[in-house]
Scaffold this motif. Structure first.
Motif, PDB file in Angstrom:
ATOM      1  N   ALA A 173      11.045   1.444   3.667  1.00  0.00           N
ATOM      2  CA  ALA A 173       9.905   0.952   4.443  1.00  0.00           C
ATOM      3  C   ALA A 173       8.759   0.584   3.505  1.00  0.00           C
ATOM      4  O   ALA A 173       8.500   1.273   2.521  1.00  0.00           O
ATOM      5  N   ILE A 174       8.086  -0.513   3.848  1.00  0.00           N
ATOM      6  CA  ILE A 174       6.990  -1.029   3.032  1.00  0.00           C
ATOM      7  C   ILE A 174       5.790  -1.283   3.941  1.00  0.00           C
ATOM      8  O   ILE A 174       5.911  -1.988   4.943  1.00  0.00           O
ATOM      9  N   LYS A 206       8.715  -9.785 -10.437  1.00  0.00           N
ATOM     10  CA  LYS A 206       9.506  -8.825  -9.663  1.00  0.00           C
ATOM     11  C   LYS A 206       9.109  -7.423 -10.049  1.00  0.00           C
ATOM     12  O   LYS A 206       8.611  -7.187 -11.155  1.00  0.00           O
ATOM     13  N   GLN A 207       9.315  -6.513  -9.121  1.00  0.00           N
ATOM     14  CA  GLN A 207       9.014  -5.103  -9.338  1.00  0.00           C
ATOM     15  C   GLN A 207      10.131  -4.261  -8.762  1.00  0.00           C
ATOM     16  O   GLN A 207      10.626  -4.550  -7.669  1.00  0.00           O
ATOM     17  N   ASP A 208      10.530  -3.231  -9.501  1.00  0.00           N
ATOM     18  CA  ASP A 208      11.519  -2.269  -9.027  1.00  0.00           C
ATOM     19  C   ASP A 208      10.807  -1.090  -8.389  1.00  0.00           C
ATOM     20  O   ASP A 208       9.793  -0.612  -8.903  1.00  0.00           O
ATOM     21  N   TYR A 209      11.383  -0.612  -7.286  1.00  0.00           N
ATOM     22  CA  TYR A 209      10.856   0.562  -6.587  1.00  0.00           C
ATOM     23  C   TYR A 209      11.976   1.593  -6.527  1.00  0.00           C
ATOM     24  O   TYR A 209      13.062   1.319  -6.015  1.00  0.00           O
ATOM     25  N   THR A 215       0.800  -1.219   0.000  1.00  0.00           N
ATOM     26  CA  THR A 215       0.000   0.000   0.000  1.00  0.00           C
ATOM     27  C   THR A 215       0.841   1.281   0.000  1.00  0.00           C
ATOM     28  O   THR A 215       0.354   2.322  -0.426  1.00  0.00           O
ATOM     29  N   GLU A 216       2.086   1.180   0.482  1.00  0.00           N
ATOM     30  CA  GLU A 216       2.938   2.374   0.533  1.00  0.00           C
ATOM     31  C   GLU A 216       4.392   1.955   0.677  1.00  0.00           C
ATOM     32  O   GLU A 216       4.694   0.945   1.305  1.00  0.00           O
ATOM     33  N   THR A 217       5.293   2.743   0.086  1.00  0.00           N
ATOM     34  CA  THR A 217       6.734   2.562   0.283  1.00  0.00           C
ATOM     35  C   THR A 217       7.354   3.940   0.459  1.00  0.00           C
ATOM     36  O   THR A 217       6.862   4.926  -0.099  1.00  0.00           O
TER      37      THR A 217
END
Length: 184
Positions: free
Chosen positions: A86-87, A177-180, A65-67
């Motif tokens: 933080a995730i 996979k996902q990059d943030y 929901t948030e990073t």
């Protein structure tokens, strides 16, 4: 010490979920078809994936929901020496067996920061970034229940994106996979 104890406990408990969502007869395709059971004529959703900040296995679903990046000394990283990624996430239990949000996270996700040309750089778990979850992060989730939680990982630099890799349980097939991007 407390961080290592919590991580160790979560890892040990997660071994019970090691097979959750893993289906060795279907190793080549991450998406499974939906099936109808003959006895109840009820549709069972067997689709598994990781896309758009959501990982779904047969046994659980995790929605990010948030990073955000939290620097040392800031709220959520008051005692850390390094910045953390933080995730915040929600875990939904899809089966009759109890699942807690920490075990669910560790069973599904690996977190890396690909800044080493010679080796995979798995990030270290940091301290809990949101005190609201201090007493609830290990509570069992009822079937069809959803709970919130948060986790943090110590960053090695403030440039390289963080990659989340979702798997069908510990040692299971990669779902995606996902990059943030590191936003400051």
């Amino acid at each position: 010490m407390n961080k290592k104890l919590i991580f160790s406990a979560a890892l040990v408990l997660s071994l019970g979920l090691a097979g959750c969502g893993a289906d060795s007869s279907n190793e080549d395709k991450p998406k499974e078809e939906t099936k109808t059971t003959a006895s109840t004529d009820k549709t069972v959703d067997k689709e598994v994936y990781f896309k758009d900040n959501e990982a779904k296995l047969e046994s659980l679903k995790i929605k990010i929901t948030e990073t955000k990046v939290i620097k040392p000394g800031e709220k959520g990283n008051e005692h850390g020496d390094k910045p953390v990624f933080a995730i915040w996430y929600e875990t939904t239990n899809l089966i009759d067996e109890g699942i807690d949000p920490m075990d669910a996270w560790f069973v599904v996700f690996s977190v890396i920061q690909d800044n080493n040309p010679n080796a995979i750089n798995k990030l270290e778990v940091g301290l809990l970034p949101d005190s609201r979850f201090r007493d609830t992060q290990l509570e069992k989730i009822k079937k069809d229940g959803t709970v919130e939680n948060a986790i943090a990982y110590e960053l090695d630099d403030l440039e390289t994106p963080v990659t989340l890799i979702a798997n069908q349980g510990l040692g299971g097939k990669e779902l995606g996979k996902q990059d943030y991007q590191i936003k400051q």
